[in-house]
Structure formats: C-alpha cells, structure tokens
Write a protein that holds these residues in place. Structure first.
Motif, short mmCIF file in Angstrom:
data_model
loop_
_atom_site.label_atom_id
_atom_site.label_comp_id
_atom_site.label_asym_id
_atom_site.label_seq_id
_atom_site.Cartn_x
_atom_site.Cartn_y
_atom_site.Cartn_z
N GLN A 130 -4.13 -0.89 -8.20
CA GLN A 130 -4.29 -1.28 -6.67
C GLN A 130 -3.25 -0.99 -5.85
O GLN A 130 -2.24 -1.04 -6.11
N GLY A 131 -3.76 -0.63 -4.54
CA GLY A 131 -2.94 -0.43 -3.52
C GLY A 131 -2.50 0.89 -3.44
O GLY A 131 -1.99 1.41 -2.47
N LEU A 132 -2.89 1.87 -4.27
CA LEU A 132 -2.64 3.27 -4.17
C LEU A 132 -4.12 4.08 -3.49
O LEU A 132 -5.04 3.81 -3.94
N VAL A 133 -3.66 4.65 -2.28
CA VAL A 133 -4.72 5.54 -1.67
C VAL A 133 -4.05 7.00 -1.73
O VAL A 133 -2.94 7.29 -1.47
N ILE A 134 -5.21 7.71 -2.27
CA ILE A 134 -4.78 9.39 -2.35
C ILE A 134 -5.71 10.07 -1.42
O ILE A 134 -6.85 9.78 -1.24
N VAL B 148 -8.23 7.00 6.16
CA VAL B 148 -7.29 6.31 5.44
C VAL B 148 -6.99 5.03 5.97
O VAL B 148 -6.58 3.99 5.49
N SER B 149 -6.71 5.09 7.50
CA SER B 149 -6.62 3.95 8.21
C SER B 149 -7.56 2.67 7.92
O SER B 149 -7.27 1.51 7.90
N GLU B 150 -8.82 3.31 7.83
CA GLU B 150 -9.86 2.21 7.72
C GLU B 150 -9.85 1.93 6.35
O GLU B 150 -10.09 0.45 6.14
N ILE B 151 -9.42 2.54 5.42
CA ILE B 151 -9.39 2.13 3.99
C ILE B 151 -8.15 0.94 3.93
O ILE B 151 -8.38 -0.07 3.25
N VAL B 152 -7.38 0.99 4.41
CA VAL B 152 -6.23 0.43 4.44
C VAL B 152 -6.27 -1.05 5.22
O VAL B 152 -6.20 -2.04 4.64
N ALA B 153 -6.96 -0.78 6.52
CA ALA B 153 -6.88 -1.92 7.40
C ALA B 153 -8.22 -2.72 7.36
O ALA B 153 -8.34 -3.74 7.43
N ASP B 154 -9.47 -1.92 6.90
CA ASP B 154 -10.68 -2.76 6.77
C ASP B 154 -11.08 -2.70 5.20
O ASP B 154 -12.29 -3.39 5.17
N GLY B 155 -10.58 -2.11 4.43
CA GLY B 155 -11.16 -2.07 3.08
C GLY B 155 -12.02 -1.08 2.63
O GLY B 155 -12.64 -1.05 1.54
N ARG B 156 -12.55 -0.59 3.48
CA ARG B 156 -13.64 0.58 3.29
C ARG B 156 -13.68 1.58 4.70
O ARG B 156 -13.28 1.16 5.77
N PRO B 157 -13.81 3.01 4.26
CA PRO B 157 -14.19 3.83 5.25
C PRO B 157 -15.46 3.76 6.04
O PRO B 157 -16.38 3.56 5.60
N SER B 158 -15.50 4.40 7.15
CA SER B 158 -16.64 4.73 7.96
C SER B 158 -17.75 5.71 7.57
O SER B 158 -18.74 5.56 7.94
N LEU B 159 -17.23 6.55 6.79
CA LEU B 159 -17.90 7.64 6.04
C LEU B 159 -18.15 7.47 4.75
O LEU B 159 -17.28 7.05 3.96
N VAL C 45 1.03 -1.22 0.00
CA VAL C 45 -0.19 0.12 -0.07
C VAL C 45 0.95 1.33 -0.15
O VAL C 45 1.78 1.34 0.71
N VAL C 46 0.60 2.24 -0.76
CA VAL C 46 0.98 3.59 -0.87
C VAL C 46 0.01 4.60 -0.75
O VAL C 46 -0.75 4.58 -1.58
N VAL C 47 0.01 5.52 0.41
CA VAL C 47 -0.69 6.67 0.75
C VAL C 47 0.15 7.78 0.07
O VAL C 47 1.06 8.22 0.71
N LEU C 48 -0.66 8.66 -0.79
CA LEU C 48 -0.08 9.83 -1.41
C LEU C 48 -1.02 10.95 -0.66
O LEU C 48 -2.06 11.11 -1.08
N THR C 49 -0.08 11.55 0.22
CA THR C 49 -0.47 12.79 0.75
C THR C 49 0.48 13.93 0.37
O THR C 49 0.99 14.38 1.48
N THR C 50 0.66 14.42 -0.72
CA THR C 50 1.75 15.33 -1.29
C THR C 50 1.45 16.72 -1.50
O THR C 50 2.20 17.23 -2.25
N GLY C 51 0.04 17.09 -1.09
CA GLY C 51 -0.20 18.31 -1.37
C GLY C 51 -0.24 19.03 -2.69
O GLY C 51 -0.63 18.25 -3.68
N ALA C 52 0.53 20.08 -2.73
CA ALA C 52 0.89 20.84 -3.92
C ALA C 52 1.69 20.02 -4.91
O ALA C 52 1.66 20.50 -6.04
N TRP C 53 2.24 18.88 -4.67
CA TRP C 53 3.13 18.24 -5.49
C TRP C 53 2.23 16.95 -6.16
O TRP C 53 2.60 16.16 -7.10
N SER C 54 0.85 16.64 -5.94
CA SER C 54 0.29 15.73 -6.10
C SER C 54 -0.02 15.45 -7.68
O SER C 54 0.01 14.32 -8.25
N SER C 55 -0.32 16.58 -8.27
CA SER C 55 -0.51 16.38 -9.65
C SER C 55 0.49 15.94 -10.54
O SER C 55 0.44 15.05 -11.19
#
Length: 427
Positions: free
Chosen positions: A371-375, A394-405, A197-207
């Motif tokens: 697959q495995g990329l979370v933005i 993000v932790s829910e997406i990674v650990a549970d496969g789905r978010p609570s909201l 899993v890679v979580v991309l939280t790169t702000g202004a660099w994301s694009s």
C-alpha cells in the motif's frame, strides 16, 4: 537530508514524475522528487514531441483527449515557452491496407467525439505544402499538436518547485522502505526520506526497481534515434507521419525519425521474452537486435540491491549513440517526399532508451501490495503527450484516493491475470 519528511516521494524526474510533482504540489502536498541523474535527462527530452490523440489505443483516447485540453493551457499555467503548436497530426497512408486499418480506428475516434477525419490529396496539400506523398490519402486530427520535449519537463519542474516541491538531482533511490505491508519512504544515496506514498515514474528502470519488491513488470528497452536538420522553409505546422516522423519547429529546423528502433539485448530481454512474442511478430520489421556492452553493464540489477545500486550510479543518464545509418536513410526519404528540403542536412542527432510493455500500454495504478505505492510507467514511446494528464491523475489518486478517469486498462495485474495483451495502437 536523513529523515526528511514528505507527503509523497516521486522516483524519477521525467515528464510523468515532474507532472505528478506539479499537480500534487498544486494541491498543497509536500513532494520530494528523487532523480538519479538530471531532470529530463533521458527519454522525456529525447522523444519526437508529438502530442497526439490520433492513432491511440482506444483505451488511451479518453486520457489523451483530456491531456490535449491541458496542453492547450499549459504554457499559460507554467508561464513558460514550450513551443506548443496546435497544428494537428497527419498520418499519410502507404497503401490501401493502411487506409483500411485507420478506417477501423476512426470508428473509435468517432465514438469519443474526436475530430479525426480522412483527407484526400487536395487536403494534404493544404496541410503540408510541396509534398510528393498522399496518393492513398491520409488521416488528420486538427486538434492535435506538438511541443519541444527539452523545454516541457524542466518547465513542469520549475513550476512544481514554485509550489513547494523539492527536486533532488544526482539522488538515486536504492530501495523502498516497507513497514507493515505499506511503503514508509525511500532509501537514497543522500539519506532516508520518510513518506506514506511513493510514486514510481522510473521509465526504463521500472522493471528492475519493481523486481526488488517482488513485482514482475514485463518490460524491454529499445533505442530510438532522432535527427534535426538545419533551418528550412516552412512547409507544415502539423506533425506528420509518412514513413518518417516529421515535426517542423518554430525556428524552421525539422525533427525527423523512423519508427524502427534498435534493441540492445540484455537480461530483461531474456526474462520477459515470452511476453513479447506477439508484439515482436506483429512488428518484426521495426526492431533490430544488437549485442552491446550494456548487456554486461546491466546484467545483475534484477537480482540484488547492491547490483541495482551500482547500475543506477554507473548510468546516471542513459545516453545511447544514435543510429546514423537509419537517420541518413530517413533524411533521404524525407527529401524525396518533400523536395523543398533537398538541401537539408543533419545538424543534430540523438537517441534515447524507450521502455516498452507487451501491449504498448502503460501502468497507472495505486498498488494494494505494498500500500502507498503508485506506479506510472511503461509508456512505450508515446508518454510525452500523456505527461500532463498522467501527473494530474497521480495527484488525484494520492489526494482523493481515486482518479477522475477510468484506468482499468492500465492496471498492473493484467500481465498475470490471463488478460489477452493485444496491441490496439494504430501508430
């Protein structure tokens, strides 16, 4: 560090990245955070510090209500002083048209059970003493608050490390490793890190980062300037928007800023310009176009891995100069609105690059390809308050496969599937 294994790699150590690491590590995941510069070096430590539910796009209200609950216990959970102040948030109306606009937004707040309400001049005097504004009234949300950005993200990082996460500063990620249609880790300047899993939280660099995966994120940068006065007599515990954003800190100093921002013309301005036409028309008076050297410095990062790597290393920490003319004008306006501040002077000033999307909503999603990329990016200048809930989701997406909201409004695909990108935020 070559072949260092992990359950997840987070790229970017701003508040979204640090919070993601904290909540994932709290669930027992082995997390490595890679930051090209230093923890909270860019916008996460340079924002206004508002933690508001008020004025949010209706899609963000449920997230911010849950974020508010997290903020109220965050100092205890992190064992850190965050200068959290549950003093509310107030927007003072400039005219009857603005009052009517917030009246319409209030319908959304009531539907969610949010405690926002219209207040009159007498209420304003109780919320903020000795002011000259409010002849058209205001809207006030008592449950809102504010905190000190320079303290929050480092505290999240320390707490994440205490739960086993690893933070690597001065460790730029050059590319994502892909194997069989999914991510398998990252290649960094310090070596390769393998992770599913890679979580991309790169702000202004994301694009730019995403363009190298064939993913087009419409994003532009704007520069927001903030000033801080010397200590002043206490006049409000509430954060205030009255043409100038105002937040008095515990030591009496006052942070202030205007909503207006500078846009340094660069390559992504040209690549994504069409996507921002509606936003630029709606907020034509809020942005000033500038031609700066950054246009040349960041010209090629969209187009080659080598050029992007060079940019990341050259710009370890984006540190734009504040617009002092704007800040001097804002301080003069502040003194007129609050006479008790007539002797205030600018003691500090700074600026930061804010990443913006066409509808001012973030992207929070686990991608199907690869697959495995979370933005988690694109927070458009109001991500500080959302930081804790974004990290938990993000932790829910990674650990549970789905978010609570429900995150449907924040899907990446909305930029290309014909969705009408409307700006729903009232502030």
């Amino acid at each position: 560090m070559t072949n260092l294994p992990a359950d997840a790699v987070v790229i970017g150590a701003g508040i979204a990245g640090a919070a993601s690491a904290f909540y994932m590590a709290s669930r027992g995941l082995n997390v490595v955070v890679c930051e090209k510069g230093r923890i909270a070096g860019e916008q996460s430590s340079r924002n206004w510090g508002f933690v508001r539910q008020q004025g949010r796009d209706p899609a963000e209200i449920p997230l911010m209500m849950e974020a508010n609950r997290l903020w109220r216990g965050l100092e205890r959970e992190l064992n850190a002083d965050l200068e959290w102040t549950a003093g509310g948030n107030m927007v003072v109306f400039r005219d009857e048209a603005e009052r009517a606009m917030f009246g319409r937004w209030l319908d959304h707040a009531k539907a969610h059970g949010l405690d926002s309400r219209m207040v009159d001049r007498a209420d304003i005097d109780r919320i903020a003493t000795g002011t000259n504004f409010g002849e058209h009234g205001a809207i006030y949300t008592p449950s809102d608050g504010h905190a000190e950005p320079a303290k929050v993200t480092p505290a999240l990082a320390r707490a994440a490390e205490g739960r086993g996460a690893t933070f690597l500063e001065n460790c730029a990620v050059f590319r994502l490793i892909r194997e069989g249609g999914r991510v398998a880790g990252v290649e960094t300047e310090q070596g390769e890190i393998r992770a599913p899993v890679v979580v991309l939280t790169t702000g202004a660099w994301s694009s730019k980062m995403l363009s190298h995966l064939g993913l087009k994120l419409p994003q532009v940068w704007v520069t927001g300037s903030v000033g801080r006065t010397d200590p002043q007599p206490e006049f409000a515990k509430s954060a205030i928007w009255a043409g100038v954003g105002i937040r008095q800190r515990r030591d009496g100093t006052v942070n202030f800023a205007r909503r207006s921002a500078d846009h340094d013309l660069m390559v992504q301005s040209l690549l994504h310009g069409r996507s921002f036409r509606k936003l630029s028309r709606q907020h034509a008076g809020d942005f000033r176009i500038r031609f700066r050297k950054l246009l040349l410095d960041t010209a090629m990062g969209h187009f080659s891995d080598a050029a992007l790597a060079n940019e990341l290393l050259r710009h370890r920490v984006l540190d734009p100069k504040p617009n002092m003319q704007v800040l001097e004008e804002a301080l003069a306006e502040l003194k007129q609105a609050i006479p008790a501040l007539k002797a205030a002077r600018i003691d500090r000033s700074w600026a930061g690059y804010i990443d913006m999307t066409p509808d001012l909503l973030p992207v929070i999603e686990a991608m199907d390809e690869p697959q495995g990329l979370v933005i988690a990016t694109g927070f458009s200048g109001h991500g500080f308050g959302m930081g804790p809930i974004v990290g938990r989701l993000v932790s829910e997406i990674v650990a549970d496969g789905r978010p609570s909201l429900d995150l449907a409004a924040f899907r990446f695909g909305r930029f290309a599937d014909g969705t009408a990108l409307e700006v729903g935020t009232a502030v």
